[in-house]
Design a protein around this motif. Structure first.
Motif, PDB file in Angstrom:
ATOM      1  N   THR A  89     -64.022  16.017  29.612  1.00 54.54           N
ATOM      2  CA  THR A  89     -63.948  17.428  30.004  1.00 54.54           C
ATOM      3  C   THR A  89     -64.705  18.291  29.009  1.00 54.54           C
ATOM      4  N   ARG A  90     -65.272  19.343  29.536  1.00 52.49           N
ATOM      5  CA  ARG A  90     -65.873  20.367  28.689  1.00 52.49           C
ATOM      6  C   ARG A  90     -65.117  21.685  28.833  1.00 52.49           C
ATOM      7  N   THR A  91     -64.142  21.719  29.744  1.00 58.69           N
ATOM      8  CA  THR A  91     -63.470  22.987  30.029  1.00 58.69           C
ATOM      9  C   THR A  91     -61.999  23.018  29.636  1.00 58.69           C
ATOM     10  N   LEU A  92     -61.331  21.890  29.606  1.00 55.05           N
ATOM     11  CA  LEU A  92     -59.919  21.889  29.218  1.00 55.05           C
ATOM     12  C   LEU A  92     -59.803  21.951  27.702  1.00 55.05           C
ATOM     13  N   ASP A  93     -59.205  23.014  27.207  1.00 55.68           N
ATOM     14  CA  ASP A  93     -59.021  23.155  25.762  1.00 55.68           C
ATOM     15  C   ASP A  93     -57.754  22.475  25.283  1.00 55.68           C
ATOM     16  N   GLN A  94     -56.789  22.330  26.167  1.00 55.29           N
ATOM     17  CA  GLN A  94     -55.509  21.762  25.785  1.00 55.29           C
ATOM     18  C   GLN A  94     -55.131  20.656  26.750  1.00 55.29           C
ATOM     19  N   SER A 100     -52.933  12.050  25.234  1.00 56.88           N
ATOM     20  CA  SER A 100     -54.221  12.398  25.841  1.00 56.88           C
ATOM     21  C   SER A 100     -55.232  12.756  24.771  1.00 56.88           C
ATOM     22  N   LYS A 101     -56.465  12.260  24.947  1.00 59.66           N
ATOM     23  CA  LYS A 101     -57.551  12.535  24.002  1.00 59.66           C
ATOM     24  C   LYS A 101     -58.778  12.984  24.775  1.00 59.66           C
ATOM     25  N   ARG A 102     -59.473  13.911  24.204  1.00 59.00           N
ATOM     26  CA  ARG A 102     -60.630  14.527  24.860  1.00 59.00           C
ATOM     27  C   ARG A 102     -61.924  13.787  24.520  1.00 59.00           C
TER      28      ARG A 102
END
Length: 196
Positions: A89-94, A100-102
């Protein structure tokens, strides 16, 4: 090294869009959401409940899963909630769903590194656009495809135009009491280019 396993529900004509719910994915005017649900029964085990795995998801699938699975009490929910969720994701900040890991850098490079790390296999459910990217980069090690006896004639497909032609080897197949075929394939190389 981890394997990346694509787990997909498809119609006979190859559509993977919105199998679970009418509101799951209405993009491009899709109105057939929930098409898989009348065929789901206890025979439809695409993943063994004892299998250890992490999840690789794109933002939209993550949001759908995070709103549902933490509140369920069954073997699939237990496995999903225990797994590390890697979210492109580039839009979910949280990311509120536990574990969960970005992933937000160069997706292919980041997933290659993840694949080369120690840990359980990575299951990718849904996440059609991410799946197209990984198929094109030849990063999928196994396809587990449940083919439902439905034809829709429209919707997003597993193998969209532009995916490099390739061979697959069928390594397992079975059918359910409702007529769903569960097939497991391994990639078997690209098709040779025509000469001449």
């Amino acid at each position: 090294m981890r394997k990346i396993i694509a787990i997909t529900q498809l119609t006979v004509d190859g559509v993977m869009q919105a199998p679970g719910d009418s509101e799951e994915d209405r993009r491009s005017g899709f109105t057939h959401g929930g098409w898989a649900m009348p065929f789901v029964d206890d025979d439809l085990n695409i993943v063994e409940t004892v299998e250890m795995y992490d999840l690789l998801l794109r933002r939209r699938t993550y949001v759908i899963f995070a709103a549902y699975w933490p509140y369920q009490d069954n073997p699939i929910a237990e496995a999903f909630n225990k797994a590390t969720k890697y979210v492109v994701t580039r839009t979910l900040d949280q990311l509120d769903w536990k574990e969960s890991k970005r992933i937000d850098g160069d997706v292919i490079d980041e997933i290659r590194r993840l694949k080369e790390s120690d840990g359980p296999d990575l299951h990718i459910w849904g996440s059609g656009e991410l799946l197209q990217t990984l198929i094109s980069a030849d990063l999928i090690d196994e396809f587990r495809i449940a083919v439902f006896p439905v034809v829709l004639g429209e919707g997003k497909r597993l193998f969209e135009n532009g995916v490099p032609p390739r061979n697959l080897t069928l390594v397992d197949t079975r059918s359910t009491t409702t007529g769903v075929l569960v097939n497991t394939y391994h990639p078997a190389g690209f098709l040779p280019k025509e000469s001449g």
